[in-house]
Design an enzyme around this catalytic site. Structure first.
Site, short mmCIF file in Angstrom:
data_model
loop_
_atom_site.label_atom_id
_atom_site.label_comp_id
_atom_site.label_asym_id
_atom_site.label_seq_id
_atom_site.Cartn_x
_atom_site.Cartn_y
_atom_site.Cartn_z
N ARG A 76 -0.79 10.83 -16.01
CA ARG A 76 -1.64 9.21 -15.13
C ARG A 76 -0.62 8.25 -15.78
O ARG A 76 0.32 7.77 -14.86
CB ARG A 76 -2.65 8.96 -15.65
CG ARG A 76 -2.59 7.31 -14.93
CD ARG A 76 -4.11 7.24 -14.87
NE ARG A 76 -5.18 7.25 -16.17
CZ ARG A 76 -5.22 6.87 -16.94
NH1 ARG A 76 -4.27 6.24 -17.30
NH2 ARG A 76 -6.10 7.53 -17.62
N TYR A 129 0.81 -3.61 9.40
CA TYR A 129 0.51 -2.36 9.63
C TYR A 129 -0.57 -2.89 8.81
O TYR A 129 -1.68 -3.11 8.82
CB TYR A 129 1.15 -1.60 8.21
CG TYR A 129 0.12 -0.12 8.23
CD1 TYR A 129 -0.10 0.86 8.94
CD2 TYR A 129 -0.07 0.03 7.33
CE1 TYR A 129 -0.38 2.15 9.32
CE2 TYR A 129 -1.58 1.36 7.01
CZ TYR A 129 -1.34 2.27 7.83
OH TYR A 129 -2.12 3.04 7.86
N ASP A 201 7.57 -5.18 2.55
CA ASP A 201 7.13 -3.85 3.27
C ASP A 201 8.93 -3.37 3.77
O ASP A 201 8.62 -3.99 4.40
CB ASP A 201 6.68 -4.30 3.97
CG ASP A 201 6.31 -2.58 4.19
OD1 ASP A 201 6.79 -1.84 4.16
OD2 ASP A 201 4.51 -2.20 4.71
N LYS A 226 7.02 7.46 4.75
CA LYS A 226 7.35 7.60 6.10
C LYS A 226 9.40 7.88 5.88
O LYS A 226 9.71 9.39 5.53
CB LYS A 226 8.05 6.06 6.46
CG LYS A 226 6.05 5.82 6.46
CD LYS A 226 5.17 6.21 7.60
CE LYS A 226 3.82 5.59 7.65
NZ LYS A 226 3.25 5.25 6.40
#
Ligand SMILES: Cc1ncc(COP(=O)(O)O)c(C=O)c1O
Length: 406
Positions: A76, A129, A201, A226
């Protein structure tokens, strides 16, 4: 608490893409974008000589004595495959620290909970978005973080929305799904003038077409699902911070909150990133051909694409982007029914959510990706269709749209 948590809570300052050894040698040199995409963070494996970064599918790492390890304690906190991706992302965006996440929204959540406190305020786009807006409107609002949707293309409106408690201006450019364009350098100046940070973004453009940090942004956000991943086979997210101080804070929260990607998902994004440049060139040239076809069709009322000279953001896009991208939206003259019919009829364009993969996708934002913003200031027109233009043979894409629009 794992040992890695203990190290970090004890004040270790070794986080992010510079954690595990020397700062990357590729990022220090003056290499071109494609060279960085293929090499940054990806030196041959020191143990075996493997040319491709291995998938380190392990949760933990041996310690020779308590507290003595080779830079990794628990996956992690850090994993070598993830480090390779994080280093590469930082190099591609020209930032100091890259951090990978399990999704774009996990990255956004980490950023927001790192920089915002109850009472903080964020300026958000009035077109974005839907899931990003939902995070502000449905989740962070409950924790006392206020937001104001603003048309980011209008710098006066942004100036008017800034408050003393504004910690972030959140920018998406080009926007999802209306392909609006915001002036990144102008927004950075405004945000910094009031002590706020600018977040961009960069999912739609990708670092190949646009480098927000060079234009003054403090943090870049990606849905690596994406264009960076590029093959519709992985969900992931990323943050790249311009300065090491914020990078450390974000890395601390990445570990403390835990929304990290596994080794295989990190590897898939890293593999995708290697071909980002050549893919983006083809996405852009195919999109240009698609735009020309749509403009000729009587069934289409409006084509939304920053590459069109009549697009209100065209000049800014031409200044801050290398090319205009692979996303194209259109409004149908026949209204919502015509939009739904078009989505039903294509054969090469696949009806589905998401974007940025090698295959062309078509969708109806109002009922699909942006259903969560219905009734809000971000509601999208019902006659809107969004295309993610893929890298198939351009003539096949044109034939498909032509028969579907007929
Ligand atoms: C522009 C943009 N930002 C962020 C996200 C969220 O990313 P993810 O779906 O990987 O959580 C998306 C998802 O579609 C997006 O299009």
């Amino acid at each position: 608490m794992s040992d890695a948590d203990a190290t970090r809570d004890a004040g270790s300052r070794d986080f992010g893409s510079e954690v595990h050894g020397e700062p990357d040698r590729w990022a220090r040199g003056s290499y071109g974008f494609e060279t960085l995409a293929i090499h940054a963070g990806q030196d041959p494996d020191p143990t075996t000589g493997a040319v491709v970064v291995p998938i380190y599918q392990t949760s933990t790492y041996v310690q020779s004595e308590v507290g003595q390890h080779r830079g990794y304690e628990y996956s992690r906190s850090g994993n070598p495959t993830r480090t390779a991706l994080e280093t590469c992302l930082a190099a591609l965006e020209g930032g100091r620290t890259g951090l990978a996440f399990a999704s774009g929204l996990a990255a956004e959540d980490c950023l927001l909970r790192t920089v915002a406190r109850p009472g903080a305020h964020v300026v958000v786009p009035d077109d974005a978005y839907g899931g990003t807006y939902r995070l502000f409107a449905q989740v962070l609002k409950r924790w006392g973080v206020e937001h104001t949707p603003v048309r980011l293309g209008d710098l006066d409106a942004v100036r008017a929305a800034l408050r003393p408690e504004t910690v972030l201006v959140w920018c998406e450019t080009p926007t999802n799904p209306l392909l609006g364009v915001a002036d990144i350098a102008g927004l950075a100046e405004l945000a910094h003038g009031t002590g706020a940070r600018l977040v961009v973004d960069n999912t739609f453009a990708s670092p190949y077409l646009q480098r927000p940090i060079e234009l003054g942004a403090d943090v870049v956000v990606h849905s690596t699902t994406k264009y960076l991943g590029g093959h519709s086979d992985v969900v992931g997210g990323a943050l790249v911070a311009a300065d090491a101080g914020l990078g450390e804070e974000l890395a601390y929260h990445q570990n403390a909150m835990g929304g990290v990607p596994g080794a295989f998902d990190s590897w898939l994004v890293l593999r995708g990133a290697k071909t980002l440049g050549v893919r983006m060139d083809r996405h852009c040239s195919n999109a240009q051909r698609v735009v020309e076809l749509l403009q000729r069709s009587p069934a289409v009322a409006q084509v939304l694409y920053p590459g069109l000279p009549e697009h209100p953001g065209h000049e800014v896009a031409a200044k801050q982007m290398r090319d205009f991208g692979g996303m194209v939206s259109l409004r149908l003259a026949g209204g919502e029914q015509a939009a739904l019919e078009l989505c039903r009829r294509t054969r090469v364009f696949t009806l589905g959510e998401s974007l940025g993969g090698v295959e062309s996708l078509i969708e109806h934002p109002g009922r699909m990706t942006h259903a969560s913003v219905a009734g809000s200031q971000l509601e999208v027109p019902a006659d809107l269709v969004r295309l993610s233009v893929g890298i198939e043979t351009a003539d096949d894409l044109l034939d498909d749209l032509e028969q579907a629009l007929a």
